[in-house]
Design a protein around this motif. Structure first.
Motif, PDB file in Angstrom:
ATOM      1  N   LYS A   1       0.827  -1.213   0.000  1.00  0.00           N
ATOM      2  CA  LYS A   1       0.000   0.000   0.000  1.00  0.00           C
ATOM      3  C   LYS A   1       0.859   1.260   0.000  1.00  0.00           C
ATOM      4  N   LEU A   2       1.869   1.289   0.855  1.00  0.00           N
ATOM      5  CA  LEU A   2       2.667   2.498   0.987  1.00  0.00           C
ATOM      6  C   LEU A   2       3.709   2.655  -0.115  1.00  0.00           C
ATOM      7  N   ARG A   3       4.140   1.557  -0.703  1.00  0.00           N
ATOM      8  CA  ARG A   3       5.123   1.619  -1.785  1.00  0.00           C
ATOM      9  C   ARG A   3       4.467   1.684  -3.171  1.00  0.00           C
ATOM     10  N   GLY A   4       3.222   1.178  -3.263  1.00  0.00           N
ATOM     11  CA  GLY A   4       2.550   1.181  -4.559  1.00  0.00           C
ATOM     12  C   GLY A   4       3.071   0.141  -5.518  1.00  0.00           C
ATOM     13  N   GLU A   5       3.715  -0.908  -4.992  1.00  0.00           N
ATOM     14  CA  GLU A   5       4.256  -2.003  -5.795  1.00  0.00           C
ATOM     15  C   GLU A   5       4.022  -3.313  -5.074  1.00  0.00           C
ATOM     16  N   PRO A   6       4.052  -4.456  -5.795  1.00  0.00           N
ATOM     17  CA  PRO A   6       3.927  -5.750  -5.129  1.00  0.00           C
ATOM     18  C   PRO A   6       5.062  -5.968  -4.126  1.00  0.00           C
ATOM     19  N   TRP A   7       4.750  -6.689  -3.054  1.00  0.00           N
ATOM     20  CA  TRP A   7       5.734  -6.991  -2.008  1.00  0.00           C
ATOM     21  C   TRP A   7       7.023  -7.546  -2.598  1.00  0.00           C
ATOM     22  N   GLU A   8       6.913  -8.468  -3.517  1.00  0.00           N
ATOM     23  CA  GLU A   8       8.090  -9.113  -4.105  1.00  0.00           C
ATOM     24  C   GLU A   8       8.996  -8.097  -4.797  1.00  0.00           C
ATOM     25  N   GLU A   9       8.379  -7.138  -5.533  1.00  0.00           N
ATOM     26  CA  GLU A   9       9.176  -6.133  -6.230  1.00  0.00           C
ATOM     27  C   GLU A   9       9.843  -5.165  -5.256  1.00  0.00           C
ATOM     28  N   VAL A  10       9.120  -4.780  -4.210  1.00  0.00           N
ATOM     29  CA  VAL A  10       9.705  -3.896  -3.207  1.00  0.00           C
ATOM     30  C   VAL A  10      10.882  -4.586  -2.530  1.00  0.00           C
ATOM     31  N   LEU A  11      10.717  -5.856  -2.189  1.00  0.00           N
ATOM     32  CA  LEU A  11      11.791  -6.609  -1.546  1.00  0.00           C
ATOM     33  C   LEU A  11      13.027  -6.650  -2.433  1.00  0.00           C
ATOM     34  N   ARG A  12      12.819  -6.892  -3.706  1.00  0.00           N
ATOM     35  CA  ARG A  12      13.970  -6.989  -4.608  1.00  0.00           C
ATOM     36  C   ARG A  12      14.714  -5.651  -4.668  1.00  0.00           C
ATOM     37  N   GLY A  13      13.981  -4.563  -4.848  1.00  0.00           N
ATOM     38  CA  GLY A  13      14.626  -3.267  -5.019  1.00  0.00           C
ATOM     39  C   GLY A  13      15.199  -2.690  -3.747  1.00  0.00           C
ATOM     40  N   ASP A  14      14.529  -2.936  -2.614  1.00  0.00           N
ATOM     41  CA  ASP A  14      14.938  -2.297  -1.360  1.00  0.00           C
ATOM     42  C   ASP A  14      15.949  -3.107  -0.560  1.00  0.00           C
ATOM     43  N   VAL A  15      15.970  -4.435  -0.741  1.00  0.00           N
ATOM     44  CA  VAL A  15      16.806  -5.280   0.116  1.00  0.00           C
ATOM     45  C   VAL A  15      17.711  -6.208  -0.691  1.00  0.00           C
ATOM     46  N   LEU A  16      17.125  -7.015  -1.550  1.00  0.00           N
ATOM     47  CA  LEU A  16      17.915  -8.064  -2.209  1.00  0.00           C
ATOM     48  C   LEU A  16      19.013  -7.488  -3.090  1.00  0.00           C
ATOM     49  N   GLU A  17      18.686  -6.541  -3.937  1.00  0.00           N
ATOM     50  CA  GLU A  17      19.705  -5.986  -4.831  1.00  0.00           C
ATOM     51  C   GLU A  17      20.769  -5.193  -4.088  1.00  0.00           C
ATOM     52  N   PRO A  18      20.403  -4.312  -3.149  1.00  0.00           N
ATOM     53  CA  PRO A  18      21.472  -3.590  -2.427  1.00  0.00           C
ATOM     54  C   PRO A  18      22.429  -4.505  -1.674  1.00  0.00           C
ATOM     55  N   LEU A  19      21.913  -5.608  -1.099  1.00  0.00           N
ATOM     56  CA  LEU A  19      22.762  -6.514  -0.325  1.00  0.00           C
ATOM     57  C   LEU A  19      23.418  -7.593  -1.180  1.00  0.00           C
ATOM     58  N   GLY A  20      23.131  -7.614  -2.473  1.00  0.00           N
ATOM     59  CA  GLY A  20      23.731  -8.608  -3.356  1.00  0.00           C
ATOM     60  C   GLY A  20      23.198 -10.006  -3.156  1.00  0.00           C
ATOM     61  N   LEU A  21      21.924 -10.121  -2.755  1.00  0.00           N
ATOM     62  CA  LEU A  21      21.314 -11.436  -2.526  1.00  0.00           C
ATOM     63  C   LEU A  21      20.619 -11.892  -3.805  1.00  0.00           C
ATOM     64  N   ASP A  22      21.429 -12.226  -4.827  1.00  0.00           N
ATOM     65  CA  ASP A  22      20.860 -12.521  -6.140  1.00  0.00           C
ATOM     66  C   ASP A  22      20.369 -13.950  -6.283  1.00  0.00           C
ATOM     67  N   ARG A  23      20.535 -14.764  -5.214  1.00  0.00           N
ATOM     68  CA  ARG A  23      19.987 -16.130  -5.246  1.00  0.00           C
ATOM     69  C   ARG A  23      18.831 -16.275  -4.249  1.00  0.00           C
TER      70      ARG A  23
END
Length: 461
Positions: A168-190
């Motif tokens: 609701k607050l990000r305006g994107e699906p949870w999965e997409e927010v997780l990828r952009g906000d956490v997984l990619e910055p931390l290099g968790l590509d698997r």
């Protein structure tokens, strides 16, 4: 070039391998993989498998179940740090009409919202998420089982609600927010919401026979923020380092410390076994160590992430079976093996780069009545107050920039410490949440409430 496997002594590596070999054999797991991180990086990986010639490595995905909740909590804390919400906000402010609107964001993070442990039937872990397309399908007709904020009651729907809040607050699906906000910055590509090869298959092992049954792998839909993720020991080792140290691209060290702080009232059983819950992290004391992290399970998979911040050691253990090895014990043992066999070498002592003269003036011994304390200044801890004997109240303090400090932990968390000065500018005493600390016990020259007997200290004769 030194490889991570060479960072530990041979005896330590053998002890780690033996521990996971016992877990895999005695727990009858089709496969079990583990990793240990120390000093901010992975230093060991091990695997045991029932398939000869096939040893899963740190790049093979397993489903990690409720470790997903910790990722969701990170997203919520990011929103808080950005000013999009306050942890004290009632859910109704951001997601109206759920039937659980009086619960706060902090209640949901700490499992004190009063929500049920599971969604209404059918069993959500073994059925498609399409059966529960809306929040109302997850929460049911009577979402609250307990008074809000009164007790810890682990709730999978509670983290579904937090995922919906993020969307609701990000305006994107949870999965997409997780990828952009956490997984990619931390290099968790698997790490991903759906399995990506190579990945393990999930199995049920018959409790009374050495035979297997494949488990279904369902997309959890709305319940994804509570348990959907797939990951690897390599990625989770990096995530563990983040949870111990913070990373300003995602969350500060101060915010991850907040996640690791108990936030839920302990029940009698929790007090007995030394466990608690923070903001998306499980906390327990085992063998004298304070351990934080999270466990996870879904049909076909078990997972555990365990961190000892004090030892700077973390362990990840993953298995592809519905039940069997007690991975929380395995994770704690892996941490213990490394921490005991190769204790952390302290960083070199270094002096502070600069210190304000008015702050230095308050360093040294102080008395609260007749109790002796010391204010210390250090490059690592800043300003701290600690008893000179026994286990009395202690706290670290954050400078406010105006000559006052605010407590960060313990009894004095949130309380204001200030130096009260005389007309000539010298320090008369310290005021800490109205308590007076003086340079001498009941110093007659300071403003001790109730005054000091004019005849002073005396013997009995």
């Amino acid at each position: 070039m030194t490889t991570p496997q060479e960072d530990l002594l041979p005896g330590t590596r053998r002890a780690l391998l033996r521990r996971i070999a016992l877990a895999q054999a005695e727990g009858r797991a089709p496969s079990l993989v583990a990793a240990v991180a120390r000093d901010g990086r992975a230093v060991w990986h091990g695997a045991r498998t029932s398939v000869e010639g096939h040893g899963p490595d740190e790049h093979v995905q397993y489903r990690v179940g409720s470790i997903t909740k910790t990722f969701t909590a990170v997203l919520v804390l990011r929103l808080r740090d950005e000013g999009a919400l306050d942890l004290g906000d009632p859910l109704e402010k951001h997601l109206p009409g759920t039937g659980a609107g009086e619960a706060t964001i902090a209640d949901l993070l700490a499992h004190t919202s009063g929500l049920a442990a599971e969604s209404p039937a059918p069993w959500w872990e073994r059925t498609p998420g399409s059966l529960r397309p809306e929040l109302a399908d997850v929460l049911g007709e009577q979402p609250l089982l307990h008074p809000v904020g009164r007790r810890f009651h682990y709730s999978n729907p509670g983290y579904t609600v937090l995922g919906a809040l993020v969307e609701k607050l990000r305006g994107e699906p949870w999965e997409e927010v997780l990828r952009g906000d956490v997984l990619e910055p931390l290099g968790l590509d698997r790490t991903s919401a759906r399995p990506r090869a190579p990945h393990a298959g999930g199995w049920a092992v018959h409790p009374w026979a050495d035979v297997l049954l494949p488990e279904p792998t369902e997309d959890l839909g709305r319940m994804a923020p509570a348990g959907q993720l797939w990951s690897t020991t390599g990625d989770l080792a990096r995530f563990a380092v983040f949870l111990a140290r913070g990373d300003d691209r995602v969350l500060s060290a101060e915010t991850v410390r907040e996640m690791r702080t108990p936030a839920a009232p302990a029940e009698a059983s929790d007090v007995l076994d030394g466990s608690a819950y923070g903001l998306g992290l499980q906390i327990r004391r085992q063998d004298g160590r304070l351990l934080v992290g999270h466990s996870g399970s879904l049909p076909g998979f078990l997972a555990n992430l365990t961190i000892s911040v004090e030892d700077d050691v973390a362990a990840v253990v993953l298995a592809n079976c519905t039940s069997g090895p007690q991975l929380s014990d395995v994770g704690a043992d892996l941490v213990r093996i490394v921490a005991d066999a190769e204790p952390r070498i302290p960083d070199p002592w270094r002096p502070m780069s600069e210190v304000d003269a008015s702050t230095l003036e308050v360093a040294g011994p102080w008395y609260w009545g007749t109790y002796a304390f010391a204010v210390r200044l250090s490059a690592d801890e800043g300003v701290s107050l600690e008893p000179l004997s026994g286990s009395g109240r202690r706290s670290r303090f954050t400078a406010n920039g105006d000559g006052t400090w605010t407590g960060r932990e313990g009894y004095y968390a949130g309380e204001l410490l200030k130096a009260v000065r005389r007309a000539d500018g010298t320090v008369s005493h310290l005021d800490l949440g109205s308590f007076v600390f003086t340079r001498r016990p009941y110093d007659e020259e300071a403003s001790a409430p109730g005054g000091v007997d004019p005849e002073g200290w005396r013997g009995i004769g």
